[in-house]
Design a protein around this motif. Structure first.
Motif, mmCIF file in Angstrom:
data_model
loop_
_atom_site.group_PDB
_atom_site.id
_atom_site.type_symbol
_atom_site.label_atom_id
_atom_site.label_comp_id
_atom_site.label_asym_id
_atom_site.label_seq_id
_atom_site.Cartn_x
_atom_site.Cartn_y
_atom_site.Cartn_z
ATOM 1 N N PHE A 417 35.055 13.698 13.091
ATOM 2 C CA PHE A 417 34.158 14.068 12.438
ATOM 3 C C PHE A 417 33.831 13.174 11.735
ATOM 4 O O PHE A 417 34.192 12.724 10.758
ATOM 5 N N SER A 418 32.457 12.375 11.232
ATOM 6 C CA SER A 418 31.903 11.774 10.412
ATOM 7 C C SER A 418 30.388 12.258 9.717
ATOM 8 O O SER A 418 29.869 12.658 9.805
ATOM 9 N N PHE A 419 30.437 12.345 8.274
ATOM 10 C CA PHE A 419 29.304 12.794 7.440
ATOM 11 C C PHE A 419 29.004 11.621 6.378
ATOM 12 O O PHE A 419 29.730 11.407 5.892
ATOM 13 N N GLY A 420 27.194 11.810 6.729
ATOM 14 C CA GLY A 420 26.552 10.250 5.646
ATOM 15 C C GLY A 420 26.713 8.783 5.789
ATOM 16 O O GLY A 420 27.242 8.754 7.466
ATOM 17 N N VAL A 429 22.839 5.629 -0.357
ATOM 18 C CA VAL A 429 23.345 6.035 0.997
ATOM 19 C C VAL A 429 21.979 6.836 1.425
ATOM 20 O O VAL A 429 21.255 7.234 0.139
ATOM 21 N N VAL A 430 21.895 6.588 2.412
ATOM 22 C CA VAL A 430 20.268 7.648 3.151
ATOM 23 C C VAL A 430 20.600 9.019 3.319
ATOM 24 O O VAL A 430 20.032 9.483 3.688
ATOM 25 N N GLU A 431 21.832 9.457 3.658
ATOM 26 C CA GLU A 431 22.348 10.920 4.157
ATOM 27 C C GLU A 431 23.296 11.105 4.296
ATOM 28 O O GLU A 431 24.135 10.228 4.422
ATOM 29 N N GLY A 432 23.778 12.419 3.541
ATOM 30 C CA GLY A 432 24.875 12.485 3.522
ATOM 31 C C GLY A 432 26.026 12.389 2.205
ATOM 32 O O GLY A 432 27.219 12.167 2.348
ATOM 33 N N ARG A 433 24.758 12.237 1.044
ATOM 34 C CA ARG A 433 25.600 11.620 -0.213
ATOM 35 C C ARG A 433 26.728 12.839 -0.878
ATOM 36 O O ARG A 433 26.123 13.732 -0.743
ATOM 37 N N VAL A 434 27.736 12.082 -1.347
ATOM 38 C CA VAL A 434 29.061 12.998 -1.841
ATOM 39 C C VAL A 434 29.503 12.048 -2.753
ATOM 40 O O VAL A 434 29.721 11.594 -3.035
ATOM 41 N N HIS A 435 28.887 12.909 -4.031
ATOM 42 C CA HIS A 435 29.076 12.464 -5.302
ATOM 43 C C HIS A 435 31.226 13.194 -5.872
ATOM 44 O O HIS A 435 30.960 14.054 -4.832
ATOM 45 N N ILE A 436 31.158 11.956 -6.127
ATOM 46 C CA ILE A 436 32.810 13.034 -6.692
ATOM 47 C C ILE A 436 32.949 13.656 -6.851
ATOM 48 O O ILE A 436 34.572 15.146 -7.197
ATOM 49 N N HIS A 437 31.965 14.901 -7.782
ATOM 50 C CA HIS A 437 32.115 15.675 -8.214
ATOM 51 C C HIS A 437 32.093 17.444 -6.963
ATOM 52 O O HIS A 437 33.153 17.914 -7.088
ATOM 53 N N ASP A 438 31.052 16.348 -6.240
ATOM 54 C CA ASP A 438 30.886 17.775 -4.557
ATOM 55 C C ASP A 438 32.671 17.190 -4.027
ATOM 56 O O ASP A 438 32.910 18.245 -3.087
ATOM 57 N N LEU A 439 33.411 15.848 -3.519
ATOM 58 C CA LEU A 439 34.603 16.214 -3.043
ATOM 59 C C LEU A 439 34.967 17.308 -4.156
ATOM 60 O O LEU A 439 36.334 17.746 -3.479
ATOM 61 N N HIS A 440 35.430 16.922 -5.680
ATOM 62 C CA HIS A 440 36.820 17.652 -5.976
ATOM 63 C C HIS A 440 36.488 19.197 -6.032
ATOM 64 O O HIS A 440 37.435 19.903 -5.691
ATOM 65 N N ALA A 441 34.883 19.883 -5.529
ATOM 66 C CA ALA A 441 34.624 20.923 -5.967
ATOM 67 C C ALA A 441 35.027 21.292 -4.564
ATOM 68 O O ALA A 441 35.314 22.680 -3.773
ATOM 69 N N THR A 442 35.085 20.803 -3.354
ATOM 70 C CA THR A 442 35.219 20.961 -1.960
ATOM 71 C C THR A 442 36.986 21.123 -1.643
ATOM 72 O O THR A 442 37.346 21.918 -1.097
#
Length: 478
Positions: A417-420, A429-442
Motif C-alpha cells: 500500500f502507498s499513502f501520500g 506534499v499535496v495529499e496524505g501528509r504525515v508529520h513525524i508526530h503522526d508517525l510516532h503516534a501511529t
C-alpha cells in the motif's frame, strides 16, 4: 510455645503463623526473601506492562538510513524531472512554496529507472532489486515531513519528536510504556548508533530505558559486542559478590535521598549487565544460523557484511524479547556525485533489509513486528554542484524536510500500500501528509499505546513523545 497457642481462636492457625513458628522462624524468613524478589521484579523498570489496548505489534525494528536517502531516485518517479533534466528550475511553472533562489538550480532526473513491483504494482527503483522482491509486504508513506533541514536536528526530531530539547527517544518511550519480554536483556538496543546520545537517551525517564549501544558485531562470539560488558579478570561468583556489596552500599545511599533516578539507573544497569553476560554472547554468535539464512542476508560478503550482521542480529534480538531495536545504516548523504554514490549505498543496504523482512515473514514474526525504514529527511528535485563548475552528471541533491518517503512493514500496517503524494516536481506534499508526530503516534498505536496517555510527569507538567501534536494515520492500518 504450646500447641493450644497455635490453634487458639484468638491467634488462628494459618500458613503465615505456621511459617513464623516452624524451624525457629526460618520458613518466614525464606518466604519474605521470595516475596522480596517478586516485589523487586514487579517494580523493575523492565517489568512487562499492560498496553492501553490490544496491540497489533509487540516490538519495533527501526532501520534508520542516516544521511537522507533520495526518494526521487528510489521510490517516487516524477516524469517531469526526467523531462526537464538539466534545465534551470525557473524555466517552467513551479508549484507554490519553492524557496527563493532555487530558480537558478538545475532539475535533476532520477539516477536509475523505475518499475512496478509485485502484485501491488509499487514503483521501486532498479537500484533496490531485493526490496522490489518484498514490495507486497511494504507500506509506503510518500508525504513524510520534519521541521528542520539540518542533519543533527532532523535526526534528533525523528528520534525524540523535538529539535531543541533533550527528550526521551521513541525507543525509550516504548520501553517505558511496555517494558521488556526478557528480563535478561535491555528493552531498547541501538546497533551502530550515532555519536549523539540524545538520539537514544532516556532524558527524564528512568535511566534504565535508554538505548544500549552495540557498536560492532564481532565475528568471534568470545568478543563482546557491548563495551565494558565482560570482565575477563573476575569469575562470575566474584562478580556477584562485588555487585551485591556495591548494591547494598547504593541502597543505603539511596535511602538518604527522596529520589535519585541516576542512582536507580546505575543500580538497574549493574544487575542487567550481570544477566546479559550469559545471554548476549549467544545472541551475537551468528554461527548457529543456517548457511541459507547467512547467504540471504549477505553475511561475510561484500559489500553487505556489516549491514547484514546488523539486520540479522536485529531479528535475533526481537526473537529474544527486546522491545525496540534500532539499526543505523549510514552513507545516504549524497550532496555530490549521487549517480555514482547512491548505487553503492543501495548495494550495501538493499539485500540485508529485504532479507530481514522476508526472514521475519518466514518465521511468523512479521505479523507482530513493526519494521520502520526511513532517513531523517529526503532530497531535493534540483541538483547541487559542490564545485560550482562540474557537469550535471556529477551533481548531488540537497536536503528536503518538506517531503520524503518512509516505509513500514508488518505489525498491523497495510501491505502493498502507498499513502501520500507530492506535486509533479516532487517537492510539496499535496495529499496524505504525515508529520513525524503522526508517525510516532501511529507507531505507539500499533504497540497498543495511546500517544496522548503515555505521559511522564517532569518539571511540573506531563510530557509525551508527540508533545501536543500527532494523529494516528488510520489510512495505513490493516
Amino acid at each position: 510455645m504450646h500447641k493450644h497457642d497455635l490453634i487458639s481462636s484468638n491467634n488462628g492457625f494459618n500458613r503465615r503463623r505456621f511459617l513464623e513458628c516452624a524451624a525457629c522462624g526460618f520458613g518466614s524468613v525464606a518466604l519474605q526473601a521470595m516475596l522480596a524478589d517478586v516485589a523487586r521484579a514487579a517494580q523493575s523498570p523492565f517489568a512487562s506492562r499492560t498496553p492501553h489496548f490490544t496491540p497489533r505489534a509487540k516490538r519495533v525494528i527501526f532501520l534508520f538510513m542516516a544521511g537522507g536517502p533520495s526518494q526521487l531516485d528510489l521510490f517516487v518517479p516524477k516524469p517531469r524531472l526526467l523531462r526537464d533534466h538539466g534545465q534551470r528550475v525557473g524555466v517552467t511553472n513551479l508549484p507554490r512554496g519553492i524557496p527563493v533562489g532555487t530558480d537558478k538550480f538545475l532539475t535533476l532526473g532520477p539516477a536509475a529507472e523505475f518499475a512496478p513491483r509485485g502484485q501491488s504494482g509499487t514503483m521501486i527503483s532498479n537500484l533496490l532489486p531485493h526490496l522490489a522482491g518484498v514490495a507486497d509486504e511494504l507500506c509506503f508513506l510518500h508525504g513524510m515531513q520534519v521541521d528542520n533541514p539540518a542533519h543533527d536536528l532532523a535526526t534528533l526530531q525523528f528520534n525524540t519528536g523535538v529539535i531543541n530539547e533533550v527528550r526521551p527517544a521513541m525507543g525509550a518511550w516504548a520501553s517505558y510504556g511496555l517494558g521488556t519480554e526478557n528480563a535478561n536483556l535491555p528493552s531498547f538496543i541501538s546497533i551502530f548508533a550515532g555519536s549523539d546520545v540524545r538520539e537514544r537517551g532516556s532524558a527524564f525517564l528512568p535511566a534504565a530505558h535508554q538505548g544500549t549501544v552495540i557498536g560492532n558485531i564481532p565475528k568471534d562470539p568470545r568478543e563482546s559486542a557491548i563495551r565494558y560488558l565482560n570482565d575477563s579478570q573476575t569469575t562470575p561468583d566474584a562478580q556477584r559478590r562485588q555487585i551485591d556489596l556495591v548494591q547494598a552500599m547504593n541502597r543505603r545511599l539511596l535511602g538518604r535521598v527522596i529520589e535519585d533516578r541516576v542512582m536507580e539507573g546505575v543500580m538497574d544497569s549493574f544487575e542487567l549487565a550481570f544477566r546479559m553476560q550469559a545471554e548476549t554472547p549467544k545472541l551475537v554468535d551468528l554461527s548457529g544460523e543456517s548457511p541459507a539464512t547467512l547467504k540471504a542476508y549477505g553475511v561475510d560478503e561484500k559489500p553487505t557484511d556489516k549491514n547484514a550482521r546488523a539486520c540479522l542480529l536485529a531479528r535475533r534480538l526481537c526473537e529474544a524479547g527486546v522491545r525496540f531495536v534500532q539499526v543505523t545504516i549510514g552513507g545516504w548523504d549524497h550532496h555530490g556525485n549521487i549517480r555514482d554514490a547512491l548505487p553503492k549505498t543501495c548495494a550495501e543496504a538493499d539485500r540485508p533489509v529485504a532479507a530481514l523482512i522476508a526472514d521475519l515473514r518466514t518465521r511468523g514474526l512479521l505479523d507482530d513486528t513493526l519494521v520502520v525504514w526511513s532517513g531523517e529527511f529526503g532530497r531535493t528535485p534540483w541538483s547541487q554542484d559542490l564545485s560550482g563548475t562540474a557537469p550535471i552528471e556529477t551533481h548531488g541533491r540537497e536536503h528536503q524536510p518538506e517531503s520524503f518517503t518512509a516505509f513500514l512493514a508488518g505489525g498491523g500496517v497495510r501491505p502493498g500500500f502507498s499513502f501520500g503524494q507530492t506535486d509533479d516536481f516532487g517537492y510539496q506534499v499535496v495529499e496524505g501528509r504525515v508529520h513525524i508526530h503522526d508517525l510516532h503516534a501511529t507507531m505507539l498505536h500499533l504497540l497498543g499505546l495511546d500517544h496522548e496517555r503515555l505521559t511522564y510527569r517532569h518539571a511540573g507538567r506531563d510530557y509525551r513523545l508527540t508533545d501536543v501534536y500527532g494523529n494516528v494515520v488510520r489510512e495505513i492500518l490493516a
